[in-house]
Design a protein around this motif. Structure first.
Motif, PDB file in Angstrom:
ATOM      1  N   LYS A 102      39.073  41.172  47.049  1.00 33.20           N
ATOM      2  CA  LYS A 102      38.771  40.599  46.288  1.00 33.20           C
ATOM      3  C   LYS A 102      39.609  42.020  45.226  1.00 33.20           C
ATOM      4  CE  LYS A 102      36.138  37.174  45.608  1.00 33.20           C
ATOM      5  NZ  LYS A 102      34.905  37.626  45.427  1.00 33.20           N
ATOM      6  N   SER A 105      44.475  39.711  42.236  1.00 41.23           N
ATOM      7  CA  SER A 105      43.743  38.000  42.169  1.00 41.23           C
ATOM      8  C   SER A 105      45.346  37.243  41.211  1.00 41.23           C
ATOM      9  CB  SER A 105      42.959  37.913  40.758  1.00 41.23           C
ATOM     10  OG  SER A 105      43.483  38.834  39.608  1.00 41.23           O
ATOM     11  N   THR A 118      42.553  43.304  40.458  1.00 44.22           N
ATOM     12  CA  THR A 118      41.689  43.018  39.733  1.00 44.22           C
ATOM     13  C   THR A 118      40.880  43.624  39.238  1.00 44.22           C
ATOM     14  OG1 THR A 118      40.641  41.839  41.770  1.00 44.22           O
ATOM     15  CG2 THR A 118      41.334  40.473  40.675  1.00 44.22           C
ATOM     16  N   ASP A 119      40.978  44.963  40.011  1.00 41.77           N
ATOM     17  CA  ASP A 119      39.896  45.863  39.444  1.00 41.77           C
ATOM     18  C   ASP A 119      40.498  47.277  39.787  1.00 41.77           C
ATOM     19  OD1 ASP A 119      38.146  47.410  40.401  1.00 41.77           O
ATOM     20  OD2 ASP A 119      36.673  45.828  41.575  1.00 41.77           O
TER      21      ASP A 119
END
Lengths: 137, 137
Positions: A102, A105, A118-119
């Motif tokens: 994760k 993405s 994504t983060d």
DNA sequence: ATGATAGTTGAGTAGATGCTCAACTGTCAA
DNA sequence: TTGACAGTTGAGCATCTACTCAACTATCAT
């Protein structure tokens, strides 16, 4: 909390004993108080594993470069291969890992697959570490 | 964006070409502008390696636990073995690595060797990541 | 449909790594 | 001095991992 500390262990097993949690060594000099205090606030084994996993993903120069590149722009597999100077296959393998974690993405547009971080947390951790490496010794 | 197309390498090498920086693959859809922009501000290869090395040291649950324990108290090899439930030998091997990476420093007092974190930066990176793991999905 | 191409995936491989075991050093207490 | 013990180190190992290669899917242009 962790399992309780088993006090002194005066009768110790052999030096090379298999070490079941607390009875690791037969020393008589363990600072019992300190050890117990640390055990009480020590991260869970699972947390340690999770933290290690996050670091593991970032612990490869190729993935570091990928993360950094994606922190600058959204890029497709091919762009990344071009930037990093490695095969698309190698990029794809790493992207699979990064997606599983994760960290990035993917969005498919036509034939292309565009990746982005994504983060923002990861970005900050990465940037902190880069600063650390650059200024630090 | 994505003016794209074509730019370089009309005559492309094989798909599995060895990739020299920008001419990595024979794709015709590389976003030249974006790729060049990223290449310009991309971290050096050495920086990527250094960053990866820092993460690599933290990418093992045992070392994560060691770092965390040392962020709570100064501890000797034996204390750490007791806390982590592993042999002193295993601890010592890891401490060697952590010392080489300047993550921890050692001070010998009598028979014991006391370890502490040398770097608050590492502590912060670790704490950020722990928070990230705990709150984040 | 056909060919080209972006991307994915599985097998295989060379190298890295975390541990154990055993042998070692250095320090302390008797 | 002798024995006990905290710690270190090297060899050996089982495992992991990042890559290559080749085969595969999916999408687009003709």
């Amino acid at each position: 909390m962790k399992t309780a500390l088993k006090a002194a262990a005066p009768t110790s097993t052999s030096r090379a004993a298999k070490a079941s949690a607390v009875e690791a060594c037969d020393t008589q000099y363990i600072d019992q108080e300190r050890v117990e205090a640390v055990l009480c606030s020590l991260v869970e084994r699972d947390d340690a594993q999770d933290v290690a996993n996050v670091f593991r993903v970032l612990a490869d120069p190729t993935r570091v470069a990928i993360v950094h590149a994606l922190s600058l722009a959204e890029l497709c597999n091919c762009d990344l291969a071009s930037i990093l100077g490695i095969t698309e296959s190698a990029v794809s393998h790493q992207m699979r890992e990064l997606r599983l974690m994760k960290i990035v993405s993917a969005e498919k547009r036509g034939r292309m697959v565009y990746y982005r971080l994504t983060d923002t947390h990861i970005r900050h951790i990465f940037e902190d570490t880069l600063r650390h490496v650059r200024e630090g010794a």
